[in-house]
Design a protein around this motif. Structure first.
Motif: not given
Length: 700
Positions: A124-136, A262-270, A295-298
């Motif tokens: 989370v601290l050392t890898r970039g945004s693409q790594y996060r998107v790909e994981s999800m 799913e991300i946007l709906k979950t964010r509204i719920m959160v 928000k970051y992932i979206a």
């Protein structure tokens, strides 16, 4: 066992390479080493990231800074009280680091993001945004039996170049006294992916290639769409503005639209849950971290599809389609606003997903009403979930150029006092000194509140005079530029941060700043014709050497006036003429003076020609003839001046002693982030002329 030279050099090089852009210079297998300094660079926007500066801005607490020489002397001292002071200094810093982690909730927030993205804590601290998107994305894709393409570097290099860029209009640059509405599309790129089912898995490729039997180039790879299959789905195809075909959700729901929905709906719920648990601090913090991660992932997802230089799986057809559709959506919104006569509105600036709308003659109440109407009308013309949101009203504002504007912001109708909001101009930039930001912000506020140019002129001239007379605080004129590492500069580079580093290394080989560390420096006066790079000095040098003075001409003409001119030239004001009207002031202190000449006497450091210290008139006799006729008046004035300076010095010394815990007469703290250090230096410098004033008093 000692390392041989080759191994030692290789180890140092590996350490440098590892520490330059990752979390820590120290790597221990099985342990996560948190470099809080690097973490703070992403958390807070500051001129420099010393522990003392971050501690003050985040914890609102002053921490003293002592040189290694002082700390060594304390440790070597036989008196226990001094050894304890050294231990206490380091304990307070360790405690401060833990407070920083706790205050910014870094551990819990990073843990929550690791859980959300499905990656490791360290990543989370050392890898970039693409790594996060790909994981999800892969978690969503696996149950649907999809596997990602893994193109080689050569395949990626052979891919077509992007053809579409976001819409960024050139603004109508001027000062707007009328209301300017700011409307923003909510998560525009993710909304377009969902609304039009844009995805790797739903793309049929460019329209001109459809119907061919042979495979054609698609992203980094190739694609073949059989003509008979194309005929079957001919009524369920949408074509993007860039001429790329996609299937509708009725044929196949894409992986990206499904994930983002799913991300946007979950964010509204959160966010709704945050309202319910706002009294529970722990749960509220956890939910805040979760919604931030979503928000970051979206927002990162589009970047993943279009990262054609460093991307893992870029697809130009998909990236171009998203950008082109977003551009078309914004253009339609602008046309609707300009063509609707009842609003009387005119779009003066558009940028990617937002537009600035001028309402001539509208009140604040009317602006909010029309803004809401525009948002609803534009939202109604777009498929869900594309939504235009009414953000704020600027009243008044200045549009300078692309991505550079400033105004008084109202976010709600019942907001009485506006908020100063600036983007891209020097008030929020960190590539200049604090004085530039302060003077520019104050001048713009005067313009917005008074509309009186004479007041602004007087204020700017007063600030210039303070600097010319040497009355300004050095702290406001310190630049701080990032050091990129000794190997990152070309041979012979004239970069202030590198020049300062070279001088520091000549004094101490271990004093090289870390890569990314901001190196402070100031510009001083020098011999005429000297290049600017030779006028660069460390702030500590200027404090210690009375002969060094801030280069007022450089600061005024090259730093303070140009940003002011960029704003005030829009209303026809020549800011440079204000400076040319000022009287020229000549001070004696100069770097050209030899060391011997500097020691001649205190008076020579302060006066070029002899001035009477009572009435400031020119004289050859210390005190002018007029004042000599009033000896009692002279005695009172000079005694008062000496006593006032001594009182100021005593007060500042008390503050320093309370902060440092040191009760010696000599204050060892050298923190450049503390204003008391600069005030004390200035008072001490002024007090050095006290013997001369006492000498004059003895004559009476």
């Amino acid at each position: 066992m000692p390392l041989d030279d080759n191994k030692e050099n290789r180890f140092a090089a590996e350490l440098d390479e590892y520490g330059s852009d990752t979390m820590s210079e120290i790597n221990i297998v099985g342990r996560i080493i948190l470099n809080i300094w690097r973490m703070m660079r992403n958390e807070v926007n500051l001129m420099n990231y010393t522990f003392e500066n971050v501690g003050f801005h985040v914890l609102h607490q002053r921490f003293p800074l002592f040189t290694f020489r002082v700390l060594s002397d304390w440790f070597d001292n036989k008196a226990d009280v001094y050894r304890w002071k050294m231990v206490d200094h380091y304990v307070s810093r360790v405690h401060g680091n833990l407070q920083l982690l706790r205050k910014l909730d870094l551990i819990d927030r990073t843990s929550e993001m690791a859980r959300l993205f499905g990656i490791q804590f360290l990543h989370v601290l050392t890898r970039g945004s693409q790594y996060r998107v790909e994981s999800m994305m892969l978690r969503v894709a696996k149950p649907m039996n999809y596997i990602p393409v893994t193109p080689s570097i050569q395949q990626r290099a052979q891919m077509k170049a992007p053809q579409c860029v976001p819409l960024i209009m050139e603004p109508e640059s001027r000062f707007y006294s009328n209301a300017v509405l700011v409307l923003d599309f909510q998560s525009l790129y993710p909304s377009i992916v969902i609304a039009y089912n844009y995805c790797f898995s739903t793309c049929l490729g460019p329209v001109e290639n459809l119907g061919k039997y042979d495979a054609f180039k698609f992203g980094c790879t190739s694609l073949r769409v059989p003509p008979d299959l194309l005929y079957q789905i001919r009524h369920d195809i949408t074509v993007s503005p860039s001429g790329v075909a996609f299937v509708k959700p009725s044929v196949r729901k894409g992986v990206l639209p499904r994930m983002l929905e799913e991300i946007l709906k979950t964010r509204i719920m959160v966010k709704q849950s945050m309202k319910a648990y706002k009294h529970d601090k722990a749960i509220s913090r956890m939910l805040e971290a979760r919604q931030l991660g979503l928000k970051y992932i979206a927002n990162f997802t589009y970047g993943y599809t279009a990262a054609n230089f460093s991307g893992r799986m870029p697809c130009i057809e998909l990236g171009d389609s998203i950008v082109h559709k977003a551009r078309e959506t914004l253009e339609r919104a602008i046309k609707l606003v300009n063509d609707t006569k009842k609003w009387g509105a005119h779009v003066v600036y558009g940028d990617t997903d937002s537009m600035f709308v001028l309402l001539k003659g509208a009140t604040k109440e009317q602006s909010f009403k029309i803004g809401q109407e525009i948002a609803e009308a534009v939202t109604a013309t777009n498929p869900k979930p594309v939504k235009l949101k009414f953000e704020k009203v600027y009243l008044p504002c200045v549009l300078q150029t692309k991505k550079r504007y400033v105004g008084y912001m109202y976010e709600t109708l019942d907001q009485k006092d506006p908020v100063f909001d600036a983007k891209g101009i020097e008030t929020v930039r960190r590539d200049s000194c604090p004085a530039v930001s302060k003077i520019l912000e104050c001048s713009i506020k005067l313009l917005f509140e008074t509309r009186d140019i004479s007041q602004i002129k007087q204020y700017v001239q007063n600030q210039c005079m303070k600097l010319l007379e040497g009355k300004a605080s050095i702290q406001d004129f310190i630049f701080a530029k990032e050091y990129r590492g000794s190997s990152a500069y070309k041979p012979g580079s004239c970069v202030p941060a590198l020049e300062i580093t070279r001088r520091m290394l000549a004094y101490d080989r271990r004093s090289e700043p870390r890569v990314g560390e901001r190196v402070p420096y100031v510009i001083v006066y020098g011999m005429p014709g000297l290049p600017l790079i030779q006028l660069v000095r460390r702030p500590a040098e200027v404090l210690q050497d009375p002969s060094l003075r801030l280069n007022a001409t450089y600061y005024i003409t090259k730093q303070i006036l140009p940003p002011l001119a960029r704003v005030f030239s829009l209303i026809g004001i020549d800011v440079f003429s204000w400076y040319h009207e000022l009287p020229r002031i000549q001070k004696t202190a100069s770097t050209a003076r030899s060391e011997l000449e500097g020691r001649k006497g205190t008076i020579s450091q302060y006066f070029t020609t002899l001035h009477c210290p009572v009435c400031d008139e020119l004289t050859q006799y210390g005190i002018c003839t007029k004042c000599r006729s009033q000896p009692q008046h002279v005695a009172v004035i000079l005694n008062q001046e000496i006593r006032e300076l001594e009182r100021k010095q005593d007060q500042l010394v008390k503050i320093c002693k309370n902060c440092t815990g040191c009760f010696d007469r000599q204050i060892p703290c050298v923190s450049l982030n503390c204003p008391v250090l600069f005030k004390l230096s200035r008072v001490s410098r002024e007090l050095s002329k006290a013997p001369y004033l006492r000498q004059l008093l003895d004559q009476f």
